[in-house]
Every structure is written in structure tokens, then in C-alpha cells.
Design a protein around this motif. Structure first.
Motif, PDB file in Angstrom:
ATOM      1  N   PRO A   1      23.609  47.875  16.705  1.00 29.25           N
ATOM      2  CA  PRO A   1      25.055  47.612  16.718  1.00 29.25           C
ATOM      3  C   PRO A   1      25.668  47.698  15.323  1.00 29.25           C
ATOM      4  O   PRO A   1      26.275  46.752  14.846  1.00 29.25           O
TER       5      PRO A   1
ATOM      6  N   GLU B   1      37.522  46.343  18.831  1.00 29.87           N
ATOM      7  CA  GLU B   1      37.502  45.602  17.567  1.00 29.87           C
ATOM      8  C   GLU B   1      37.267  46.586  16.432  1.00 29.87           C
ATOM      9  O   GLU B   1      36.148  46.995  16.169  1.00 29.87           O
TER      10      GLU B   1
ATOM     11  N   GLU C   1      32.471  46.064  16.939  1.00 32.08           N
ATOM     12  CA  GLU C   1      31.696  45.717  18.143  1.00 32.08           C
ATOM     13  C   GLU C   1      31.486  46.951  19.012  1.00 32.08           C
ATOM     14  O   GLU C   1      32.310  47.862  19.014  1.00 32.08           O
ATOM     15  N   ASN C   2      30.419  46.900  19.778  1.00 33.82           N
ATOM     16  CA  ASN C   2      30.117  47.935  20.786  1.00 33.82           C
ATOM     17  C   ASN C   2      29.991  49.330  20.188  1.00 33.82           C
ATOM     18  O   ASN C   2      30.218  50.317  20.875  1.00 33.82           O
TER      19      ASN C   2
ATOM     20  N   TYR D   1      25.953  36.389  25.724  1.00 32.19           N
ATOM     21  CA  TYR D   1      27.036  37.155  25.090  1.00 32.19           C
ATOM     22  C   TYR D   1      28.402  36.662  25.563  1.00 32.19           C
ATOM     23  O   TYR D   1      29.321  36.475  24.777  1.00 32.19           O
TER      24      TYR D   1
ATOM     25  N   TRP E   1      23.221  42.201  20.799  1.00 31.79           N
ATOM     26  CA  TRP E   1      24.638  42.313  21.153  1.00 31.79           C
ATOM     27  C   TRP E   1      25.374  41.044  20.747  1.00 31.79           C
ATOM     28  O   TRP E   1      26.521  41.095  20.309  1.00 31.79           O
TER      29      TRP E   1
ATOM     30  N   SER F   1      26.092  41.013  17.076  1.00 33.69           N
ATOM     31  CA  SER F   1      27.191  41.879  16.671  1.00 33.69           C
ATOM     32  C   SER F   1      28.532  41.194  16.906  1.00 33.69           C
ATOM     33  O   SER F   1      29.555  41.663  16.437  1.00 33.69           O
ATOM     34  N   ARG F   2      28.524  40.096  17.635  1.00 34.31           N
ATOM     35  CA  ARG F   2      29.781  39.409  17.899  1.00 34.31           C
ATOM     36  C   ARG F   2      30.083  38.335  16.858  1.00 34.31           C
ATOM     37  O   ARG F   2      31.147  37.720  16.888  1.00 34.31           O
TER      38      ARG F   2
ATOM     39  N   HIS G   1      30.667  38.693  13.756  1.00 39.14           N
ATOM     40  CA  HIS G   1      31.433  39.145  12.596  1.00 39.14           C
ATOM     41  C   HIS G   1      32.725  38.366  12.426  1.00 39.14           C
ATOM     42  O   HIS G   1      33.288  38.324  11.348  1.00 39.14           O
TER      43      HIS G   1
ATOM     44  N   CYS H   1      23.632  43.523  11.465  1.00 38.28           N
ATOM     45  CA  CYS H   1      25.083  43.246  11.511  1.00 38.28           C
ATOM     46  C   CYS H   1      25.467  41.959  10.828  1.00 38.28           C
ATOM     47  O   CYS H   1      26.647  41.649  10.783  1.00 38.28           O
TER      48      CYS H   1
END
Lengths: 509, 270
Positions: A179, A207, A236-237, B137, B163, B166-167, B169, B193
Motif C-alpha cells: 500500500p 484520499e 489509500e488503496n 479495517y 490495509w 495504510s489507514r 496516515h 506506509c
């Protein structure tokens, strides 16, 4: 009766018990007949080694067993991957798009085995398939809302891939998703476009952050920000994953749900045609595909599949498949004349080693010149390339890699952007095909206006992998329910080629 | 005829009960029990109704996980993001700490909270402890609006994966301490990340089974987050697992060489 059988089985024991005085040292021996004399008589006459009776008998017995009802042995010697005689939906091309369509068709069918789906793939080793030769990126930084939505759907699918494609009591599927995000750099000229694109992306709830050169320098100290006016960074993603794992997982799940896989190449279609007259008195021919002829590998025989719907997911070669249905072969000025403008274009990918290069935080970086690179693993390996310009488009006959191209076009640009890349060593390289839509670099999705049972899902121009999962679902909705439900892809239909309206995507790599 | 048939069938069923050496504890997969590892797959492969039952059970588990990770939208509307996140943490048997507090606040009775949380309305939530919970998530979604989160503990969460990382941030400006110790699904790809977390002071990455080359990952993490203390991985973690002890071998080879020389010197005069 039963007692008799029991007694019969116990007879040796009973006999032993009845002979208590027999010599216990003598081993008990099974009763066996000797070798037949008949065979002995033959043995002398045959030259040694040329004809072994026992071996032949074993072979014969094996064949006899196979020919019994319940086995698939046939005296005519049919190859295993023969397609079925009829199918509801034939999918031409077993790449990621084809298998995604097959998977969603099976997911959406009303009951088990309600529709019969066949995926025809000519090379199950996938030596030339664009799916597995891609870099495997997924991003949301597009300029068309449809593309952004498709990527978001695919990211969500990948996140919950085990709910969709996982098997009971099997280790979970790991698509190796990184990611790390995409970092687009824009020069002075491109800054306005980039800002506008980010506005569209944020409206779709992606985002994405905008970075000034100073922020960029602080975040990525290894980056040279000369000539960069603005950068957009997906948070993200976005990132990259392993296409091979995804393809195999999709294929396995689809086949477990009853999709037929056929090894072969669709060589021609049999069409029936209906003629209709317009108000102006013009005669229009509406062909309809009735039979798809599949040629087996290393064979000249065709095997016809009677079908009601054909999905053209042949990727870079879908233009040729469309031509078999008569699209693009008509007289000038007619509707049949408009061909599917999808061509294969060769793109190189180089892998290099640079121990001093950027570290764990490296995103997929897209330079102002269009050159891109990303990290590969932890060992200081990177991969990247650039799309050649129109006049230096390489020959598409084979997948040979031009190493001069890296030296002359790719390296100077990357070394300018990342000074650490001035000393690097190219370790390997490969080439793959883009299914390039020469009309407007966007996919052609949906049915053909004349050949009503031919559906297209091709021309993704390098974004097929990241959009495949969404496209499969949308095409399925179009086929089974007649309209798009998840994402409205009506703008990508074949009609835009007839009208000549281009839908341009600004963010093409 | 029937008796031997039943016997044969029974034999096949009985063979399921025997332990199979292929699925011994050495495989990376957690060792499944007898029922889950052998009998259920056998029935699953042969009977459509069993397949439907088991699929339904899997779906139920997923649905339950989703239900427990939903946002407390009504609380969020009425009392703000911080209280909603606090309630979410307490419902997952976690702990919270508001600004100005020194003690963790945990709740054992999840039907009725001892402390009136409404008193804390307007006080920013500074620390949240989700260790050992089933936060996923979707659950992280109720945290992303927090403006002052400094301490986040996600250790031993089975559903925290790349995943989820990565959230994180959104906490780039504030988060100072993060613990990912013992998360089975976190890999080095997700750890990349964490460079968004610019004010991170302490990162606990101990006991991550999915991370290869741990020593190298620690070096890369320290390069990426220069101001942060990375704990839980030793630089020599990989070397320890190697069976070779170079010192001993070096000594041996030298001894051998010595012996060979001695032998040679003896041989020449003879």
C-alpha cells in the motif's frame, strides 16, 4: 448364508485349530496355481524384449478398467481440454478480464449451474499474456470518475479477497499488496491539470494529497525536485500487488463454481443474419454469433461451441476477434466499417539494483516525463520504465527487450529525478503488451450495436488489471440484468466510436 | 455384499481420525483440530448441504466481525468523534485515556459503564488501547476522525493487516507511540506506509511472524523514521536462526591446515 460366508473366511483359522499337532515352524503358504504352460510355449519363439506378454496384459487390463462406465476414457482419444458442445456464454481470452467476467457470472447466477460459461484460452502458461507481464499497479488517480470508481471497487475486492475467492480450510490468499501509493509529479505546465484531476478524485472520496516541492523534499529527501511544480500523492488503496496470485485465485474459484476452461484459440464465428430496413430505406444487416469455432493447439481440427453470448476479453488481440464477427470489414461508410481500435503495443520493464537507492517509503513514482519506477522487495531492487513515444513504437512481433532504450530514454530521466540512480546495475527485464485503444486510450465495454450478442471488455490501455474486477461485475450486470448497477459504464460503450466522441483520460502512464 | 461395503466405507471414515503427518505442527498454518481439520473438509467436499452450512457459518463469523466493528453513528452525532471512539474501544474490551488523565480507563461491564463518559465531552482522546481485540479495517474508520491521538496500541490484533496500516496516515501529525507487537498479518509491505507518521517517537514491532529479514527491516524502518525508536527487533535476529557458528569452523579449518602442513613436512624427508 451369512454364517456360511463367515465360516468360509475363518476357515484357515479353524483348520489351524483343528491341526494342533501340525508343525508350528512350517510357514503357512497361500495356495497358488503355477505359471501356465501355454505362456511358456510362446516364450521360446518370440525374439527377446520385443513383445512382453505380461506387460501387454497389464496394459490391456488398464484400458479395460478405463473403458468401464464412469471413466472418461474413449477409444478415439479425445484431448482433455475440449470445449463443451454448447454454452450459454463463451469468453474469448482467459486473462484477468476473462476470468473476472466468468467469476462474476457464476456469482450472480440465480441458482447453481444455471448458466454454462466457457473460458477459451490459447496459452495456459500465459507466456504472452498482459496480465502476468504487467507491473501490477493499482491507483485511483485518474481523471475520469468511472475509472476512479472501478479502481476503488477493485481495491475493496482485493482487501476482502478471502471472502470472495477463499476456500474453506485452505490458507488465505495473499496478493502481496504494497500500500505505498502513487506519487505523480507535475511540471509548471502540468500543475493545473494535476490540480483539476485531484479535485475530481477527491469528489469521488479518494484520499489524495497535494504536495509542494518543499514538502516533497522533506518527505522524500532522496528526490530531486528540479522542475517539479506540484505533486499528488495517493494515500489509500494505491500501490501494487502480485497479478499471478490474483489470476490463479480467480481461475480456481471460477472453476470450482463450474466454469469450463478450454485450451484453444477461437478462429472464427458462424453468424446468422437478419436484415432490417431503416426509415430511409437503407438496408442494415444484423449478424448474430451462433457458433464459435475453437481450434485446439497442435491440431487443425475445429471444435464448435454453440453459444448465445460471446464476451471479447482477448486483451491486445481483441481487435482480431472483433474482425471475425465482421466488425471493421464492411464497405466504407457503413456501420460495419468501424473497427475495434485495439492494438497490441510493446512496453518494456527493467529491473535494476541500486543499494544506495530510496528506502522503504518509496512510492510508485511517476515523473514529469512519464518515466516511472517502484521498489521491488527489500534488497535494493527497483523496477520501472517509460512508454515510448508514437514514432519510436517498437515492433510487436516478439517480446524481445531493447536494452538501448533503457540507456538512452529511461535511465537519464530517472537519474535526474533520483540522483542515487546514477550508479545502478540492470539485473533483468521483460516486455509485455498493452491492449492499446488508439482511439482514446479508454476501454470499450458493452455490446456491439450490430452484433448484439458480442460484448466487449478490452482496450484498457494498461489499466486492465486494476479495473478487471469491477469490469467483470459490470459486464455481468449488463448481460444478466440488462443495465449497469454498480458503476455506470455507459460512456465506455462502442457507440462512442461510431459517434466519434473521444473520452480522454489525462493520466495515462 | 453390504457388510464389506460398509466396512470399507467405515475404514475410510476411520482413516480421517488418524493424524496425517503432512499436516503436522511444522506447517505455517495454525494446526486445525480434528473436527475442523479433517472431518469437516471431508463432509464439505461430498455434501452440498454441509457446504451450505459451513459457508453460512463463515458468513456469520464475518457478519459478526463487521457488526462489532461498526461505527457508533448516533453517539458520534450527539457527543462527537472522541466519545464515539472511546465507546468503540470500550466495547471491544479495550482501554482509553483522555487528555489530562494518567490512568487507563477500562470497562468490564459493557452493558453499563461505571464512569459517566458524557463528563468527558469535549476532552480530546489521547490514547486508545485495542490490544488483543478484533478491530478490523472497518473498525479503524471510527478512529480516523480523532485529532489528538498520541498513543495507539494495536498489539495482538488478529485482523490488523497491511490495509489497516495504510489507514493510519491520518494520524501523521499527532501519533507518538504505536504498538503492532504480535499482529500475525502485518508484513514489511504495510510497515512501509508508516512513513506518514512524522511525529512517531516509539514503534513496537516485536514478534511479527509474517515479516521476513527482521534485522534488515529494522534498519530500513530506522532509516525511514529517523526520529523514532524502533523496539522489538534485534539487528541480529536473522543471524541467530542460522545454525552455522563461524568461529568454531574457522578454528577447525585452521587446525586442519596446520595438521596438513605438519604431515607434509613429515612426508617430504621420507
Amino acid at each position: 448364508m451369512r454364517g456360511g460366508v463367515m465360516f468360509g473366511r475363518l476357515r484357515p483359522l479353524v483348520a489351524a485349530a483343528g491341526r494342533p499337532l501340525a508343525n508350528p515352524v512350517e510357514p503357512r503358504r497361500q495356495f497358488r496355481t503355477g505359471e501356465s504352460r501355454q505362456r511358456d510355449r510362446f516364450r521360446g519363439y518370440e525374439p527377446r524384449g520385443s513383445w512382453d506378454f505380461g506387460k501387454e496384459m497389464a496394459e490391456f487390463r488398464k484400458k479395460l478398467k478405463e473403458a468401464l462406465p464412469g471413466s472418461d476414457w474413449n477409444p478415439l482419444g479425445i484431448s482433455k481440454d475440449l470445449p463443451p458442445e454448447w454454452a450459454d456464454i463463451v469468453i474469448v481470452g482467459g486473462g484477468i478480464i476473462g476470468w473476472s467476467v466468468a467469476f462474476w457470472l457464476k456469482m450472480k447466477e440465480s441458482q447453481r449451474n444455471a448458466i454454462r460459461v466457457v473460458v477459451v484460452e490459447r496459452d495456459l502458461q500465459y507466456t504472452k499474456a498482459s496480465t502476468v507481464l504487467s507491473v501490477g499497479g493499482i491507483r485511483q488517480q485518474f481523471s475520469l470518475p468511472e475509472n476512479i470508481k472501478m479502481s476503488q471497487f477493485s481495491a475493496e475486492f482485493l482487501r476482502s479477497i478471502n471472502d470472495y475467492l477463499g476456500f474453506f480450510n485452505e490458507p488465505p490468499i495473499d496478493v502481496q499488496f504494497n500500500p505505498m501509493g502513487y506519487l505523480f509529479l507535475a511540471s509548471e505546465d502540468g500543475a493545473a491539470v494535476l490540480e483539476e484531476n485531484v479535485k475530481i478524485q477527491r469528489a469521488e472520496a479518494a484520499e489524495v494529497s497535494l504536495l509542494s516541492p518543499a514538502q516533497l523534499q522533506k518527505k522524500f529527501p532522496w528526490l530531486n525536485t528540479d522542475g517539479v511544480a506540484l505533486a499528488s500523492y495517493g494515500l489509500e488503496n494505491e500501490g501494487w500487488f502480485d497479478p499471478w496470485t490474483l489470476l490463479n485465485a480467480l481461475r480456481r474459484k471460477a472453476m470450482s463454481m463450474g466454469v469450463f476452461q478450454s485450451l484453444g484459440e477461437v478462429m472464427s464465428f458462424h453468424c446468422s443474419s437478419t436484415e432490417m430496413v431503416t426509415e430511409d430505406g437503407e438496408l442494415i444487416n444484423f449478424p448474430r454469433i451462433m457458433v464459435a469455432n475453437v481450434q485446439m493447439p497442435d491440431s487443425i481440427e475445429y471444435s464448435p461451441i454453440k453459444c448465445s453470448i460471446v464476451v471479447n476479453a482477448a486483451g491486445a488481440w481483441s481487435g482480431r476477434v472483433a474482425e471475425m464477427a465482421g466488425i471493421g470489414t464492411g464497405p466504407p461508410g457503413s456501420l460495419e466499417e468501424i473497427r475495434l481500435p485495439v492494438e497490441p503495443k510493446k512496453r518494456y520493464v527493467y529491473v535494476w539494483n541500486c543499494p544506495e537507492g530510496p528506502g522503504l517509503e518509496t512510492p510508485m513514482l511517476i515523473d514529469t516525463t512519464g518515466a516511472y519506477f517502484r521498489r521491488e522487495g527489500l534488497g535494493g531492487n527497483y523496477l520501472g520504465s517509460i512508454s515510448p513515444t508514437e514514432d519510436e513504437e517498437p515492433d510487436i512481433q516478439d517480446l524481445e527487450v531493447d536494452h538501448e532504450f533503457f540507456q538512452e530514454k529511461v535511465w537519464p530521466k530517472l537519474a535526474h529525478r533520483v540522483p542515487a540512480f546514477e550508479s545502478l546495475k540492470v539485473k533483468s527485464s521483460w516486455a509485455g503488451y498493452y491492449d492499446y485503444n488508439t482511439f482514446d486510450q479508454n476501454p470499450v465495454i458493452g455490446a456491439h450495436p450490430l452484433v448484439g450478442n458480442l460484448y466487449f471488455a478490452s482496450g484498457f490501455s494498461g489499466h486492465g488489471l486494476q479495473h478487471s474486477l469491477a469490469v467483470g461485475k459490470c459486464i455481468t450486470e449488463l448481460i444478466l440484468e440488462g443495465e449497469y448497477k454498480t458503476i455506470d459504464l455507459g460512456r465506455f460503450s462502442f457507440d462512442r466510436l461510431i459517434k466519434g466522441e473521444q473520452i480522454l483520460e489525462k493520466n495515462i502512464i | 455384499m453390504a457388510a464389506p461395503m460398509a466396512l470399507r466405507r467405515g475404514g475410510r471414515l476411520l482413516s480421517l481420525l488418524r493424524a496425517c503427518p503432512r499436516y503436522s505442527s511444522r506447517s505455517s498454518r495454525p494446526a486445525a483440530g480434528l473436527l475442523k481439520g479433517r472431518i469437516l473438509p471431508y463432509l464439505y467436499d461430498r455434501f452440498y448441504d454441509m457446504e451450505a452450512f459451513i459457508d453460512f457459518g463463515t458468513k456469520l463469523t464475518g457478519w459478526n466481525l463487521e457488526r462489532k466493528n461498526t461505527h457508533y453513528l448516533r453517539i458520534q452525532e450527539k457527543y462527537g468523534d472522541d466519545l464515539a471512539a472511546a465507546v468503540f474501544a470500550l466495547m471491544l474490551k479495550g482501554g482509553v485515556r483522555f487528555r489530562g488523565q494518567t490512568e487507563w480507563y477500562r470497562e468490564h461491564n459493557r452493558k453499563r459503564f461505571c464512569v459517566d463518559l458524557v463528563n468527558y465531552q469535549g476532552v480530546p482522546l489521547e490514547a486508545a488501547d485495542f490490544s488483543g481485540s478484533i478491530i478490523s479495517y472497518e473498525g479503524l474508520g471510527s478512529l480516523v476522525n480523532l485529532k489528538a491521538l498520541k498513543h495507539l496500541d494495536l498489539s495482538r490484533c488478529p485482523n490488523v493487516d497491511d490495509w489497516c496500516l495504510s489507514r493510519l496516515h491520518v494520524f501523521g501529525e499527532t501519533l507518538e507511540e504505536l504498538s503492532l507487537a504480535g499482529c500475525p498479518r502485518v508484513t514489511e509491505r504495510g510497515l512501509g506506509c508508516l512513513h506518514h507518521l512524522e511525529s512517531l517517537r516509539r514503534l513496537d514491532v516485536s514478534d511479527l511472524p509474517s515479516v521476513p529479514c527482521k534485522g534488515l527491516v529494522r534498519i530500513l524502518l530506522e532509516e525511514m523514521l529517523p526520529q523514532c525508536e524502533v523496539v522489538g527487533i534485534r539487528y541480529d535476529e536473522d543471524e541467530l536462526t542460522l545454525p552455522i557458528e563461524p568461529d568454531v569452523h574457522q578454528g577447525q579449518t585452521e587446525l586442519l591446515r596446520e595438521a596438513a602442513r605438519v604431515q607434509k613436512t613429515r612426508e617430504i624427508p621420507a
